[in-house]
Design an enzyme around this catalytic site. Structure first.
Site, short mmCIF file in Angstrom:
data_model
loop_
_atom_site.label_atom_id
_atom_site.label_comp_id
_atom_site.label_asym_id
_atom_site.label_seq_id
_atom_site.Cartn_x
_atom_site.Cartn_y
_atom_site.Cartn_z
CE LYS A 1 -30.37 -6.66 -0.88
NZ LYS A 1 -29.04 -7.19 -0.61
CG ASP B 1 -32.23 -8.92 1.76
OD1 ASP B 1 -31.90 -8.61 2.81
OD2 ASP B 1 -31.64 -9.29 0.70
O1 C5P Z 1 -33.80 -15.07 4.26
P1 C5P Z 1 -33.12 -15.56 3.10
O2 C5P Z 1 -33.97 -16.77 2.35
O3 C5P Z 1 -32.69 -14.54 1.93
O4 C5P Z 1 -31.79 -16.38 3.50
C1 C5P Z 1 -31.29 -17.20 2.73
C2 C5P Z 1 -29.89 -17.84 3.43
O5 C5P Z 1 -29.09 -16.96 3.65
C3 C5P Z 1 -30.51 -18.49 4.82
O6 C5P Z 1 -30.76 -19.95 4.61
C4 C5P Z 1 -29.20 -18.51 5.56
O7 C5P Z 1 -28.50 -19.59 5.38
C5 C5P Z 1 -28.43 -17.11 5.15
N1 C5P Z 1 -28.80 -15.86 5.76
C6 C5P Z 1 -28.15 -15.80 7.10
N2 C5P Z 1 -28.47 -14.44 7.68
C7 C5P Z 1 -29.30 -13.64 7.18
C8 C5P Z 1 -29.89 -13.85 6.00
C9 C5P Z 1 -29.82 -14.93 5.36
O8 C5P Z 1 -27.64 -16.55 7.38
N3 C5P Z 1 -29.60 -12.50 8.16
#
Ligand code: C5P
Length: 297
Positions: free
Chosen positions: A11, A137
């Site tokens: 993406k 995502d």
């Molecule tokens: O959800 P994902 O594992 O991709 O997120 C990784 C890290 O990125 C989270 O622990 C957080 O620190 C940050 N994040 C965030 N806000 C989002 C997506 C991710 O703060 N919308």
């Protein structure tokens, strides 16, 4: 059941406004996300237990891999106790902001939901919840893009058809330097520079609405990414190359997600070769560079 293969596309965030930090530590965002005609593939076959192998030795194929994380989450949510052998053909670089791991995980969920049969298959909304528990995502990839993503990424809305049509089939050059960027690090830097690093949600929504409503506005006018601030300060090689691509090739260009991958929108008929040469000159011969297209469901 016969083995089958599921595409796990990459993406791009064409528009990514981070609007503030939430009490759960995640960030709220407003993003237009497009899926690409380029990605990993996940082959799935019945097996006694859950197993994963990957053609890229640099990718851990252990329980930390999001394919297996997703498979465990699916089993827990559905009660299905079967097994599956996953064979991951990895094409999307990691640490890139291209959603590779999340897309692999979504492909695993779709595969298992098919394999589990009617007694265990989860309805779409429940599958989306399981996807959100795996990664912010991940839900996007259950349906593919382009979509507008809100909340921490789990609130999805199809882009209105007339706006999606302006993105459909657009050629893009995706490129990434030898280093990746950690998503938690990037969000941490944004939070440290708050509140100036956020775009107010009303402003983000207004910008998005203006683009959607302006039938003459090309994809180029949509490009925005809040995450460029921290990434560009630490890695000036990113904005330097993007400036060269704009100046020498006349292409609109930006970073995807939390980086480090960037992209340039290629106008119809434009030759990508000079842009690829610029990437290689700036970031070295082994830098990732790939021409592809935005797909529409
Ligand atoms: O959800 P994902 O594992 O991709 O997120 C990784 C890290 O990125 C989270 O622990 C957080 O620190 C940050 N994040 C965030 N806000 C989002 C997506 C991710 O703060 N919308």
């Amino acid at each position: 059941m016969e083995p089958f293969t599921i595409a796990a596309p990459a993406k791009l965030n064409l528009f990514l406004a981070v609007t503030g930090r939430r009490t759960d530590g995640f960030h709220d965002l407003v993003s237009v996300v497009a899926t690409l005609d380029f990605g990993d593939t996940l082959r799935v076959e019945p097996a006694a237990s859950l197993e994963l192998s990957c053609d890229d030795p640099a990718v851990p194929a252990d329980e930390s891999n999001l394919v297996l994380v997703a498979a465990r989450a699916f089993a827990a949510a559905s009660g299905w106790r079967g097994g599956a052998r996953f064979v991951l053909q990895k094409r999307v670089p990691a640490g890139a902001g291209l959603g590779g791991g999340s897309s692999d995980a979504a492909a695993a969920l779709v595969a298992l939901n098919r394999m589990a049969g009617p007694s265990f298959a989860l309805p779409g909304a429940r599958l989306a919840e399981v996807a959100a528990s795996v990664g912010s995502d991940c839900p996007l990839f259950l349906d593919g893009g382009p979509q507008v993503m809100r909340g921490r990424g789990e609130r999805l809305e199809a882009l209105p058809a007339r706006a999606a049509a302006r993105l459909a089939g657009r050629r893009v050059l995706v490129f990434k330097p030898g280093f990746g960027i950690s998503t938690p690090w990037a969000y941490g830097r944004l939070a440290a520079a708050a509140p100036g690093s956020y775009l107010a949600s009303a402003e983000a929504e207004a910008r998005l609405r203006n683009w959607v409503d302006d039938a003459a506005a090309p994809a180029e006018r949509l490009l925005f990414n809040s995450m460029e601030g921290p990434a560009f300060r630490k890695f000036p090689a990113l904005p330097l190359l993007l400036e060269d691509l704009r100046g020498e090739c006349g292409f609109a260009a930006g970073m995807s997600g939390s980086g480090s991958a960037c992209f340039a929108l290629l106008p119809d008929g434009a030759d990508a070769a000079p842009a690829i040469a610029l990437v290689r000159r700036a970031w070295g011969g082994s830098a990732f560079a790939r021409e592809t297209r935005i797909t529409v469901r």
